[in-house]
Design a protein around this motif. Structure first.
Motif, mmCIF file in Angstrom:
data_model
loop_
_atom_site.group_PDB
_atom_site.id
_atom_site.type_symbol
_atom_site.label_atom_id
_atom_site.label_comp_id
_atom_site.label_asym_id
_atom_site.label_seq_id
_atom_site.Cartn_x
_atom_site.Cartn_y
_atom_site.Cartn_z
ATOM 1 N N SER A 294 54.633 47.197 42.326
ATOM 2 C CA SER A 294 53.255 47.312 42.811
ATOM 3 C C SER A 294 52.731 46.006 43.398
ATOM 4 O O SER A 294 51.634 45.986 43.960
ATOM 5 N N VAL A 295 53.471 44.928 43.252
ATOM 6 C CA VAL A 295 53.008 43.630 43.760
ATOM 7 C C VAL A 295 53.116 43.619 45.281
ATOM 8 O O VAL A 295 54.185 43.833 45.849
ATOM 9 N N GLU A 296 51.978 43.392 45.952
ATOM 10 C CA GLU A 296 51.939 43.392 47.407
ATOM 11 C C GLU A 296 52.105 41.997 48.001
ATOM 12 O O GLU A 296 52.595 41.848 49.117
ATOM 13 N N ARG A 297 51.698 41.004 47.243
ATOM 14 C CA ARG A 297 51.775 39.643 47.766
ATOM 15 C C ARG A 297 51.680 38.655 46.607
ATOM 16 O O ARG A 297 51.074 38.955 45.575
ATOM 17 N N ILE A 298 52.285 37.483 46.780
ATOM 18 C CA ILE A 298 52.180 36.398 45.794
ATOM 19 C C ILE A 298 51.540 35.205 46.497
ATOM 20 O O ILE A 298 51.971 34.809 47.585
ATOM 21 N N SER A 299 50.501 34.658 45.889
ATOM 22 C CA SER A 299 49.836 33.501 46.477
ATOM 23 C C SER A 299 49.746 32.373 45.455
ATOM 24 O O SER A 299 50.030 32.560 44.274
ATOM 25 N N THR A 300 49.350 31.204 45.938
ATOM 26 C CA THR A 300 49.167 30.042 45.064
ATOM 27 C C THR A 300 47.697 29.636 45.074
ATOM 28 O O THR A 300 47.107 29.436 46.142
ATOM 29 N N GLU A 301 47.099 29.550 43.896
ATOM 30 C CA GLU A 301 45.704 29.177 43.752
ATOM 31 C C GLU A 301 45.521 27.680 43.983
ATOM 32 O O GLU A 301 46.479 26.903 43.926
ATOM 33 N N PRO A 302 44.274 27.224 44.277
ATOM 34 C CA PRO A 302 44.011 25.785 44.417
ATOM 35 C C PRO A 302 44.445 24.979 43.205
ATOM 36 O O PRO A 302 44.834 23.814 43.316
ATOM 37 N N SER A 303 44.424 25.606 42.025
ATOM 38 C CA SER A 303 44.839 24.927 40.794
ATOM 39 C C SER A 303 46.353 24.774 40.708
ATOM 40 O O SER A 303 46.867 24.062 39.847
ATOM 41 N N GLY A 304 47.074 25.456 41.614
ATOM 42 C CA GLY A 304 48.532 25.427 41.567
ATOM 43 C C GLY A 304 49.140 26.632 40.884
ATOM 44 O O GLY A 304 50.358 26.837 40.946
ATOM 45 N N ALA A 305 48.306 27.440 40.228
ATOM 46 C CA ALA A 305 48.809 28.627 39.533
ATOM 47 C C ALA A 305 49.130 29.733 40.536
ATOM 48 O O ALA A 305 48.481 29.855 41.579
ATOM 49 N N LYS A 306 50.117 30.551 40.219
ATOM 50 C CA LYS A 306 50.468 31.684 41.069
ATOM 51 C C LYS A 306 49.555 32.866 40.764
ATOM 52 O O LYS A 306 49.035 33.011 39.648
ATOM 53 N N ALA A 307 49.354 33.725 41.772
ATOM 54 C CA ALA A 307 48.570 34.938 41.599
ATOM 55 C C ALA A 307 49.313 36.095 42.252
ATOM 56 O O ALA A 307 49.897 35.947 43.326
ATOM 57 N N LEU A 308 49.309 37.245 41.593
ATOM 58 C CA LEU A 308 49.938 38.449 42.111
ATOM 59 C C LEU A 308 48.854 39.376 42.657
ATOM 60 O O LEU A 308 47.857 39.646 41.972
ATOM 61 N N HIS A 309 49.045 39.870 43.870
ATOM 62 C CA HIS A 309 48.072 40.761 44.506
ATOM 63 C C HIS A 309 48.572 42.197 44.373
ATOM 64 O O HIS A 309 49.690 42.526 44.775
ATOM 65 N N LEU A 310 47.714 43.037 43.804
ATOM 66 C CA LEU A 310 48.069 44.414 43.473
ATOM 67 C C LEU A 310 47.218 45.390 44.275
ATOM 68 O O LEU A 310 46.245 44.982 44.929
ATOM 69 N N PRO A 311 47.537 46.679 44.261
ATOM 70 C CA PRO A 311 46.747 47.661 45.003
ATOM 71 C C PRO A 311 45.270 47.617 44.624
ATOM 72 O O PRO A 311 44.907 47.289 43.486
#
Length: 252
Positions: free
Chosen positions: A212-229
């Protein structure tokens, strides 16, 4: 029953240690002087009960209680010199509120409430997991179907439809597209039941379907974020980043 004392006053901590040491059924897990230290301690060494002061430097007792609400955390007994925080304390799901100096009989009463609350919560979670397992085993494919409860009864869900599962206090919320179901269960329980090739724990409070993960990004803090529906974004916990990186490298 393992108890952690959190109070910035050394004498108050010592008095509670003395009172607890006289109760053979209690194990003192430690005594710390502030909320941040307690939070770090709990992430490594869970306990059953917190004896928690309110007014402390840095992260105070109420802030710590709210930080623990979305976890399968300890029962909280506030121990304070002031009665004006009682309403806020019970809003933070405290099982009791003791005034200093602590009366030994009131301490026993509060610990008894915490023990019963803990036992009831654990028993309910186990019962719900067992019920869901029974329904699943009755299905045509035990590995790909779960049953959840809604207002009208039981709903059969193909696990492939699940996008993510989020912890919400003593419950979990299962998300499938625009639908969601709140269940009294544990995130760890679903983590054990679902196919680990597809579902990955990416945070203390989130279990995600990798498909279900559509995209992976990096936050300003350096943490990763998973983009879901549905525009949902789930931050990856620092301790979970290696597993996330490994999972998506395999998929790639």
């Amino acid at each position: 029953m393992r108890v952690l004392i959190v109070d910035d006053e050394p004498l108050a901590r010592r008095r509670l240690e003395i009172l607890l040491s006289r109760r053979a059924w209690v194990e003192i897990a430690g005594a710390v002087g502030d909320g941040r230290t307690a939070l770090e301690r709990l992430s490594k060494d869970p306990v059953d009960v917190l004896l928690l002061d309110i007014q402390m430097p840095g992260l105070d007792g109420l802030e710590l209680a709210h930080a623990l609400r979305n976890r399968q955390g300890p029962e909280i007994i506030f121990v304070t010199a002031y009665d004006r925080h009682a309403v806020d304390a019970f809003k933070a799901a405290a099982v009791d509120y003791l005034l200093k100096p602590v009366d030994p009989d009131r301490l026993d009463e509060a610990l008894g409430r915490a023990r019963h609350a803990r036992a009831a919560r654990d028993a309910q979670a186990r019962a719900d997991e067992l019920e869901a397992l029974v329904h699943t085993l009755r299905g045509s494919d035990a590995d790909s179907v779960i049953w959840v409860r809604d207002r009208t009864g039981q709903v059969r869900i193909d696990t492939a439809r699940i996008d993510w599962i989020a912890a919400e206090g003593d419950y979990v919320r299962i998300h499938c597209g625009e639908q969601s179901w709140l269940q009294r269960a544990t995130l760890s329980g679903y983590e054990e039941r679902l196919d680990r090739r597809l579902f990955l724990r990416v945070h203390r409070s989130f279990l995600v379907n990798l498909r279900s993960v559509e995209r992976i990004s990096t936050e300003p803090s350096g943490a990763k974020a998973l983009h879901l529906p549905g525009g949902r974004k789930v931050r990856v916990g620092r301790n979970y980043e290696p597993a996330v990186n490994s999972a998506f490298s395999r998929i790639g």
